[in-house]
Design a protein around this motif. Structure first.
Motif, PDB file in Angstrom:
ATOM      1  N   MET A  23      -4.369  -3.764   0.451  1.00  0.00           N
ATOM      2  CA  MET A  23      -3.480  -3.231   1.259  1.00  0.00           C
ATOM      3  C   MET A  23      -2.884  -4.297   2.070  1.00  0.00           C
ATOM      4  SD  MET A  23      -3.250  -0.251   4.411  1.00  0.00           S
ATOM      5  CE  MET A  23      -3.722   1.017   3.029  1.00  0.00           C
ATOM      6  N   LEU A  24      -1.622  -4.442   1.937  1.00  0.00           N
ATOM      7  CA  LEU A  24      -0.483  -5.440   2.658  1.00  0.00           C
ATOM      8  C   LEU A  24       0.025  -4.568   3.732  1.00  0.00           C
ATOM      9  CD1 LEU A  24       1.216  -7.672   0.030  1.00  0.00           C
ATOM     10  CD2 LEU A  24      -1.157  -7.942   1.420  1.00  0.00           C
ATOM     11  N   GLU A  25      -0.009  -5.036   5.010  1.00  0.00           N
ATOM     12  CA  GLU A  25       0.761  -4.616   6.296  1.00  0.00           C
ATOM     13  C   GLU A  25       1.601  -5.717   6.648  1.00  0.00           C
ATOM     14  OE1 GLU A  25      -1.885  -2.321   8.959  1.00  0.00           O
ATOM     15  OE2 GLU A  25      -3.581  -2.654   7.456  1.00  0.00           O
ATOM     16  N   ALA A  26       3.003  -5.315   7.039  1.00  0.00           N
ATOM     17  CA  ALA A  26       3.770  -6.194   7.626  1.00  0.00           C
ATOM     18  C   ALA A  26       4.765  -5.595   8.654  1.00  0.00           C
ATOM     19  CB  ALA A  26       4.780  -6.839   6.552  1.00  0.00           C
ATOM     20  N   GLU A  27       5.448  -6.334   9.278  1.00  0.00           N
ATOM     21  CA  GLU A  27       6.412  -5.659  10.093  1.00  0.00           C
ATOM     22  C   GLU A  27       7.675  -6.434  10.015  1.00  0.00           C
ATOM     23  OE1 GLU A  27       5.014  -6.577  13.978  1.00  0.00           O
ATOM     24  OE2 GLU A  27       3.528  -5.065  14.265  1.00  0.00           O
ATOM     25  N   VAL A  28       8.878  -5.535  10.271  1.00  0.00           N
ATOM     26  CA  VAL A  28      10.113  -6.222  10.101  1.00  0.00           C
ATOM     27  C   VAL A  28      10.922  -5.752  11.438  1.00  0.00           C
ATOM     28  CG1 VAL A  28      12.221  -6.103   8.731  1.00  0.00           C
ATOM     29  CG2 VAL A  28      10.202  -6.048   7.552  1.00  0.00           C
ATOM     30  N   ASP A  29      11.267  -6.562  12.154  1.00  0.00           N
ATOM     31  CA  ASP A  29      11.723  -6.383  13.478  1.00  0.00           C
ATOM     32  C   ASP A  29      10.931  -5.233  14.025  1.00  0.00           C
ATOM     33  OD1 ASP A  29      13.857  -8.041  12.935  1.00  0.00           O
ATOM     34  OD2 ASP A  29      15.022  -6.480  12.066  1.00  0.00           O
ATOM     35  N   GLY A  30       9.430  -5.562  14.024  1.00  0.00           N
ATOM     36  CA  GLY A  30       8.561  -4.501  14.692  1.00  0.00           C
ATOM     37  C   GLY A  30       8.278  -3.196  14.254  1.00  0.00           C
ATOM     38  N   GLU A  31       8.982  -2.804  13.077  1.00  0.00           N
ATOM     39  CA  GLU A  31       8.554  -1.835  12.357  1.00  0.00           C
ATOM     40  C   GLU A  31       7.708  -1.957  11.208  1.00  0.00           C
ATOM     41  OE1 GLU A  31      10.960   1.427   9.083  1.00  0.00           O
ATOM     42  OE2 GLU A  31      12.128  -0.022  10.587  1.00  0.00           O
ATOM     43  N   PRO A  32       6.612  -1.038  11.284  1.00  0.00           N
ATOM     44  CA  PRO A  32       5.443  -1.344  10.321  1.00  0.00           C
ATOM     45  C   PRO A  32       5.745  -1.014   8.817  1.00  0.00           C
ATOM     46  CG  PRO A  32       4.857   0.610  11.528  1.00  0.00           C
ATOM     47  CD  PRO A  32       6.281   0.064  12.025  1.00  0.00           C
ATOM     48  N   LYS A  33       5.380  -1.800   8.019  1.00  0.00           N
ATOM     49  CA  LYS A  33       5.427  -1.546   6.385  1.00  0.00           C
ATOM     50  C   LYS A  33       4.340  -1.893   5.843  1.00  0.00           C
ATOM     51  CE  LYS A  33      10.176  -1.660   6.831  1.00  0.00           C
ATOM     52  NZ  LYS A  33      11.200  -0.539   6.614  1.00  0.00           N
ATOM     53  N   ILE A  34       4.072  -0.765   4.921  1.00  0.00           N
ATOM     54  CA  ILE A  34       2.578  -0.795   4.114  1.00  0.00           C
ATOM     55  C   ILE A  34       2.903  -0.789   2.810  1.00  0.00           C
ATOM     56  CG2 ILE A  34       0.569   0.227   4.122  1.00  0.00           C
ATOM     57  CD1 ILE A  34       0.848   1.077   6.903  1.00  0.00           C
ATOM     58  N   GLY A  35       2.044  -1.384   1.993  1.00  0.00           N
ATOM     59  CA  GLY A  35       1.859  -1.301   0.527  1.00  0.00           C
ATOM     60  C   GLY A  35       0.427  -1.516  -0.153  1.00  0.00           C
ATOM     61  N   SER A  36       0.235  -0.779  -1.037  1.00  0.00           N
ATOM     62  CA  SER A  36      -1.124  -0.873  -1.571  1.00  0.00           C
ATOM     63  C   SER A  36      -1.015  -0.638  -3.071  1.00  0.00           C
ATOM     64  CB  SER A  36      -2.054   0.066  -0.865  1.00  0.00           C
ATOM     65  OG  SER A  36      -1.729   1.466  -1.239  1.00  0.00           O
ATOM     66  N   SER A  37      -2.207  -0.918  -3.782  1.00  0.00           N
ATOM     67  CA  SER A  37      -2.462  -0.666  -5.194  1.00  0.00           C
ATOM     68  C   SER A  37      -3.849  -0.608  -5.480  1.00  0.00           C
ATOM     69  CB  SER A  37      -1.798  -2.011  -5.754  1.00  0.00           C
ATOM     70  OG  SER A  37      -2.039  -1.783  -7.390  1.00  0.00           O
ATOM     71  N   VAL A  38      -4.141   0.302  -6.097  1.00  0.00           N
ATOM     72  CA  VAL A  38      -5.772   0.534  -6.780  1.00  0.00           C
ATOM     73  C   VAL A  38      -5.893  -0.266  -8.046  1.00  0.00           C
ATOM     74  CG1 VAL A  38      -7.142   2.223  -7.433  1.00  0.00           C
ATOM     75  CG2 VAL A  38      -5.806   2.806  -5.593  1.00  0.00           C
ATOM     76  N   VAL A  39      -6.632  -1.118  -8.033  1.00  0.00           N
ATOM     77  CA  VAL A  39      -7.011  -2.018  -9.426  1.00  0.00           C
ATOM     78  C   VAL A  39      -8.525  -1.705  -9.753  1.00  0.00           C
ATOM     79  CG1 VAL A  39      -7.162  -4.405 -10.180  1.00  0.00           C
ATOM     80  CG2 VAL A  39      -5.316  -3.495  -8.620  1.00  0.00           C
ATOM     81  N   GLY A  63     -15.948 -10.088 -17.051  1.00  0.00           N
ATOM     82  CA  GLY A  63     -15.240  -9.540 -16.214  1.00  0.00           C
ATOM     83  C   GLY A  63     -13.590  -9.257 -16.441  1.00  0.00           C
ATOM     84  N   SER A  64     -13.517  -7.910 -16.152  1.00  0.00           N
ATOM     85  CA  SER A  64     -12.035  -7.596 -16.674  1.00  0.00           C
ATOM     86  C   SER A  64     -11.265  -6.790 -15.517  1.00  0.00           C
ATOM     87  CB  SER A  64     -11.871  -6.821 -17.742  1.00  0.00           C
ATOM     88  OG  SER A  64     -12.778  -5.605 -17.807  1.00  0.00           O
ATOM     89  N   TYR A  65     -10.046  -6.524 -15.452  1.00  0.00           N
ATOM     90  CA  TYR A  65      -9.359  -5.735 -14.573  1.00  0.00           C
ATOM     91  C   TYR A  65      -8.260  -4.846 -15.094  1.00  0.00           C
ATOM     92  CZ  TYR A  65      -6.291  -9.759 -14.408  1.00  0.00           C
ATOM     93  OH  TYR A  65      -5.297 -10.747 -14.656  1.00  0.00           O
ATOM     94  N   ARG A  66      -7.947  -3.721 -14.411  1.00  0.00           N
ATOM     95  CA  ARG A  66      -6.682  -2.857 -14.732  1.00  0.00           C
ATOM     96  C   ARG A  66      -6.098  -2.428 -13.637  1.00  0.00           C
ATOM     97  NH1 ARG A  66      -8.297   1.640 -16.508  1.00  0.00           N
ATOM     98  NH2 ARG A  66      -6.430   2.353 -17.674  1.00  0.00           N
ATOM     99  N   GLY A  67      -4.627  -2.508 -13.627  1.00  0.00           N
ATOM    100  CA  GLY A  67      -4.061  -2.020 -12.385  1.00  0.00           C
ATOM    101  C   GLY A  67      -2.695  -2.923 -12.353  1.00  0.00           C
ATOM    102  N   GLU A  68      -2.051  -2.866 -11.190  1.00  0.00           N
ATOM    103  CA  GLU A  68      -0.582  -3.570 -11.044  1.00  0.00           C
ATOM    104  C   GLU A  68      -0.671  -4.171  -9.507  1.00  0.00           C
ATOM    105  OE1 GLU A  68       2.199  -0.186 -13.430  1.00  0.00           O
ATOM    106  OE2 GLU A  68       1.998  -0.514 -11.155  1.00  0.00           O
ATOM    107  N   ALA A  69       0.184  -5.203  -9.704  1.00  0.00           N
ATOM    108  CA  ALA A  69       0.319  -5.759  -8.362  1.00  0.00           C
ATOM    109  C   ALA A  69       0.786  -4.866  -7.086  1.00  0.00           C
ATOM    110  CB  ALA A  69       1.526  -6.719  -8.545  1.00  0.00           C
ATOM    111  N   VAL A  70       0.516  -5.371  -5.841  1.00  0.00           N
ATOM    112  CA  VAL A  70       0.868  -4.733  -4.883  1.00  0.00           C
ATOM    113  C   VAL A  70       2.171  -4.635  -4.559  1.00  0.00           C
ATOM    114  CG1 VAL A  70       0.340  -4.418  -2.241  1.00  0.00           C
ATOM    115  CG2 VAL A  70      -1.648  -4.953  -3.870  1.00  0.00           C
ATOM    116  N   VAL A  71       2.893  -3.598  -4.462  1.00  0.00           N
ATOM    117  CA  VAL A  71       4.239  -3.688  -3.945  1.00  0.00           C
ATOM    118  C   VAL A  71       4.617  -3.361  -2.495  1.00  0.00           C
ATOM    119  CG1 VAL A  71       6.592  -2.590  -4.482  1.00  0.00           C
ATOM    120  CG2 VAL A  71       5.065  -2.958  -6.221  1.00  0.00           C
ATOM    121  N   LEU A  72       5.066  -4.146  -1.908  1.00  0.00           N
ATOM    122  CA  LEU A  72       5.390  -4.054  -0.294  1.00  0.00           C
ATOM    123  C   LEU A  72       6.883  -3.906  -0.311  1.00  0.00           C
ATOM    124  CD1 LEU A  72       4.479  -3.673   2.621  1.00  0.00           C
ATOM    125  CD2 LEU A  72       4.154  -5.988   2.633  1.00  0.00           C
ATOM    126  N   ASP A  73       7.649  -2.801   0.112  1.00  0.00           N
ATOM    127  CA  ASP A  73       8.975  -2.498   0.144  1.00  0.00           C
ATOM    128  C   ASP A  73       9.218  -2.903   1.687  1.00  0.00           C
ATOM    129  OD1 ASP A  73      11.425  -1.564   0.562  1.00  0.00           O
ATOM    130  OD2 ASP A  73      11.287   0.330  -0.673  1.00  0.00           O
TER     131      ASP A  73
END
Length: 206
Positions: free
Chosen positions: A1-17, A35-45
């Protein structure tokens, strides 16, 4: 999970891989660990500022690949597979619980597109200063990794068991549909231009 702030407003994006480690027979000097993996990049709007993608691409540090970043998060030496044997390592991995915070310097490659409809506009993003890409008042606050039950394939692809593997990145990047090449549409890497280096698999894993 990625957590960001834009002008103090929280933004969160996550992905299950889904990350899989398995033992295989040695052949011609090959490792007995696969080793292998399936899933997608984390998208943080980030709203009007744009969209941040945390890729399935390690960038300059191979220890940030999906198979290794888990091991780093849980403090196995340098992100190396634990235990003197594959069997012992698999036993340790099956016992991993919970959530860990990741140093921002340990993240996989972060990118953005100046125009989401044009793969040639891709640019790297500095995790320690995303304001250089998204403007003042934007900052990446935290990155966390959590072990969740993903269930049994292929049922987990439909959310029928465990946490469903994330899908749908094509809604953000429609040009990914049907593409099986570098994101600039070529089939070979002949330059250091980012659109020629990145592959579809960096956005949606196998």
């Amino acid at each position: 999970m990625l957590e960001a702030e834009v002008d103090g407003e929280p933004k969160i994006g996550s992905s299950v891989v889904e990350v899989t480690y398995s033992k295989q027979s040695r052949f011609a000097g090959q490792s007995d660990l696969a080793g292998s993996y399936r899933g997608e990049a984390v998208v943080l709007d980030l709203g009007s500022r744009g969209t941040l993608f945390a890729l399935l691409n390690a960038g300059s540090d191979s220890r940030s690949m999906p198979e290794s970043i888990i091991l780093r998060a849980f403090n196995f030496d340098g992100g190396a597979f634990p235990g003197p044997t594959v069997d012992e390592g698999l036993k340790k991995l099956r016992q991993l619980p919970g959530k860990r915070e990741l140093p921002l310097t340990s993240l996989p490659m972060l990118v953005r597109f100046r125009d989401l409809n044009d793969p040639m506009t891709v640019e790297k993003v500095d995790p320690l200063d995303i304001s250089k890409s998204f403007g003042g008042g934007a900052r990446l606050v935290r990155a966390t990794l959590e072990i969740v039950p993903v269930g049994i394939w292929p049922l987990n692809s439909f959310g029928m068991t465990g946490e469903p593997i994330t899908t749908g990145v094509e809604k953000r990047l429609p040009w990914l549909i049907g593409m099986a090449s570098n994101i600039d549409g070529t089939s070979s890497t002949s330059s250091t231009v980012l659109s020629n280096v990145l592959h579809v698999g960096d956005f949606k894993g196998r």
